[in-house]
Design a protein around this motif. Structure first.
Motif, short mmCIF file in Angstrom:
data_model
loop_
_atom_site.label_atom_id
_atom_site.label_comp_id
_atom_site.label_asym_id
_atom_site.label_seq_id
_atom_site.Cartn_x
_atom_site.Cartn_y
_atom_site.Cartn_z
N ARG A 95 6.58 6.49 -10.28
CA ARG A 95 5.21 6.66 -9.82
C ARG A 95 5.17 6.72 -8.30
O ARG A 95 5.87 5.96 -7.61
CB ARG A 95 4.35 5.50 -10.33
N ASN B 299 3.36 6.43 -4.50
CA ASN B 299 2.55 5.37 -3.88
C ASN B 299 1.08 5.55 -4.25
O ASN B 299 0.37 4.56 -4.50
CB ASN B 299 2.72 5.42 -2.36
N GLU C 36 -0.21 6.95 -6.96
CA GLU C 36 -0.43 6.58 -8.36
C GLU C 36 -0.40 5.07 -8.54
O GLU C 36 -1.20 4.51 -9.31
CB GLU C 36 0.62 7.26 -9.24
N GLN C 37 0.48 4.39 -7.84
CA GLN C 37 0.52 2.93 -7.93
C GLN C 37 -0.74 2.30 -7.35
O GLN C 37 -1.27 1.33 -7.90
CB GLN C 37 1.76 2.41 -7.20
N SER C 38 -1.25 2.86 -6.26
CA SER C 38 -2.48 2.34 -5.65
C SER C 38 -3.68 2.56 -6.57
O SER C 38 -4.55 1.70 -6.70
CB SER C 38 -2.74 3.02 -4.30
N ALA D 150 -3.59 2.75 -9.84
CA ALA D 150 -3.46 1.80 -10.95
C ALA D 150 -3.92 0.40 -10.54
O ALA D 150 -4.63 -0.28 -11.29
CB ALA D 150 -2.01 1.76 -11.43
N ALA D 151 -3.54 -0.02 -9.34
CA ALA D 151 -3.97 -1.34 -8.86
C ALA D 151 -5.48 -1.39 -8.66
O ALA D 151 -6.13 -2.40 -8.99
CB ALA D 151 -3.25 -1.66 -7.55
#
Length: 443
Positions: A8, A10, A12-14, A16-17
């Protein structure tokens, strides 16, 4: 066997968070919460769209979106004050519904009652389980769209509008999407328009924001048009020059409906407008037009699917793109004629005008025809200003800069002429003329 997990980014991770932090604070009951969870789960399976996804081959969002901005906070007094000052259509008498930084603002909106018209802010509709909220998500795109799934996952703010059977609204309604802030933030808005049998309405969407701020907009509009409905959708995308703009139109039209969509795009560093329009009733007439004016390193993508599902319908699609400096314009148009859609009459015309050698135009018209008694055609052209026409104007005493401006205006003008409302048409032409004036000064 070990499970293969995609890496993933950065962004996509942000995202999700942000979803995990926000989902319990968003309005609505368990049904809406479940809808959000399912939408985000689908997004998580695929991630941001990239060039290996056919519909996104020219706009690799996974590469373009390096960082996902945090969710925008509700607007403060300064943002509300700025929103009052920003209004590209201020001179026109419209019913204004205003979202500032993705939040519906009642004090800036005209919610005065009108016979045959229902307006409900989305957040309130979700909290109160309003009947209109049940229509959200009823229209599906032909293929999965990760951007639309994200819009549903963060379902929170927007406007639900219903025009009753037989109602004729003389005054257009405008949904203003205004970003007013100095730091990057992400907004998600979902709007719904339900037009009853024989009703008539013009709906405008405008998108505005400051230059130099890399904010991110994700907006979706659903249109349900009943038999004999007459609907005009007019769209102005004038985002700030560093913004990311993502928007989606989902439309389903019933029998004998008249549908017009027309848009002008001049803003955002990167923009993508996706439209899926399904002609589900016989004798429906659809007109789609768009003008895009780009400079610097702007990238704009318009992707359209027109689905002829039943017989005797007609559609006309016209897009005109003007590209200067190192800008890139993408237009993908697909007409699908289903097996039962005999007597279909469909035409698509794509045109690009390149004003600089480094500008790039990507045009992809497509026909998918599964019926045998149809009249369908498409065409795409691209090129520079005609030197003979330019010489003709200059030989009659018109300076070169003005001659070029006249030719450019005549190129995109036929798209904006589709707007029937005189005031809106004039405002859009003025906006495009202002773009030309900036270019003329830079020459």
């Amino acid at each position: 066997m070990n499970e293969v997990r995609p890496i993933r980014t950065n962004a996509e991770q942000s995202i999700a968070a942000a979803f995990q932090a926000a989902k319990t604070k968003l309005p609505g009951g368990p049904d809406i919460a479940s809808l959000r969870e399912r939408a985000f789960a689908k997004f998580a399976d695929t991630g941001l769209p990239h060039r290996r996804v056919e519909e996104w081959k020219y706009t690799d969002l996974r590469t373009l979106l390096r960082e996902a901005a945090p969710l925008a906070a509700p607007p403060n007094a300064a943002a509300l004050s700025a929103a009052r000052e920003i209004d590209a259509l201020a001179a026109i008498k419209l019913r204004r519904l205003v979202l500032v930084n993705g939040t519906f603002v009642a004090e800036l909106s005209d919610l005065q009652p009108e016979k045959g018209l229902t307006i409900v802010p989305l957040a309130r509709a979700l909290a109160d389980k309003h009947a209109l909220a049940a229509r959200l998500g009823a229209i599906k795109p032909e293929t999965f769209d990760a951007v639309l799934a994200l819009n549903m996952a963060f379902l929170n703010e927007g406007v639900l509008i219903e025009v009753a059977e037989g109602a004729v609204l003389e005054r257009p309604i405008v949904i203003r999407h205004v970003f007013a802030g100095g730091t990057a933030a992400a907004t998600f808005a979902r709007n719904l328009l339900v037009v009853g049998r024989g009703a008539k309405v013009t709906l405008v969407e405008s998108f505005e924001g400051p230059d130099g701020v890399d904010y991110q907009t994700n907006s979706a509009l659903e249109l349900h048009a009943a038999d004999r409905a007459n609907v005009a959708l007019v769209r102005l995308q004038a985002e700030g020059n560093a913004a990311l703009h993502l928007s989606t139109l989902l439309c389903e039209a019933a029998e004998d409906a008249e549908i017009l969509t027309c848009g002008l795009t001049t803003g955002a560093a990167t923009s993508r407008h996706s439209a899926t329009i399904r002609l589900a009733g016989r004798r429906t007439n659809l007109r789609v037009a768009g003008a895009t004016l780009l400079r610097d390193r702007q990238h704009a993508d318009t992707t359209l699917v027109v689905d002829h599902a039943v017989p005797d319908c007609a559609s006309r699609e016209m897009f005109r793109t003007v590209l200067d400096e190192t800008s890139r314009g993408v237009v993908q148009g697909r007409i699908v004629v289903r097996p039962d859609a005999q007597k279909t009459d469909a035409r698509m015309s794509l045109g690009a005008l390149l004003l600089a050698e480094a500008a790039e135009a990507d045009q992809k018209p497509e026909l998918e025809i599964f019926a045998d008694d149809v009249q369908c055609g498409h065409g795409a052209t691209s090129g520079a200003l005609d030197p003979q026409l330019l010489f003709y104007l200059m030989a009659r005493g018109i300076p070169r800069k003005q001659a070029e401006a006249l030719l450019i205006q005549s190129f995109f003008g036929e798209a904006l002429e589709q707007i029937a409302h005189e005031g809106l048409r004039a405002a859009f032409v003025d906006r495009a003329t202002a773009w030309l004036a900036v270019r003329e000064k830079s020459l």
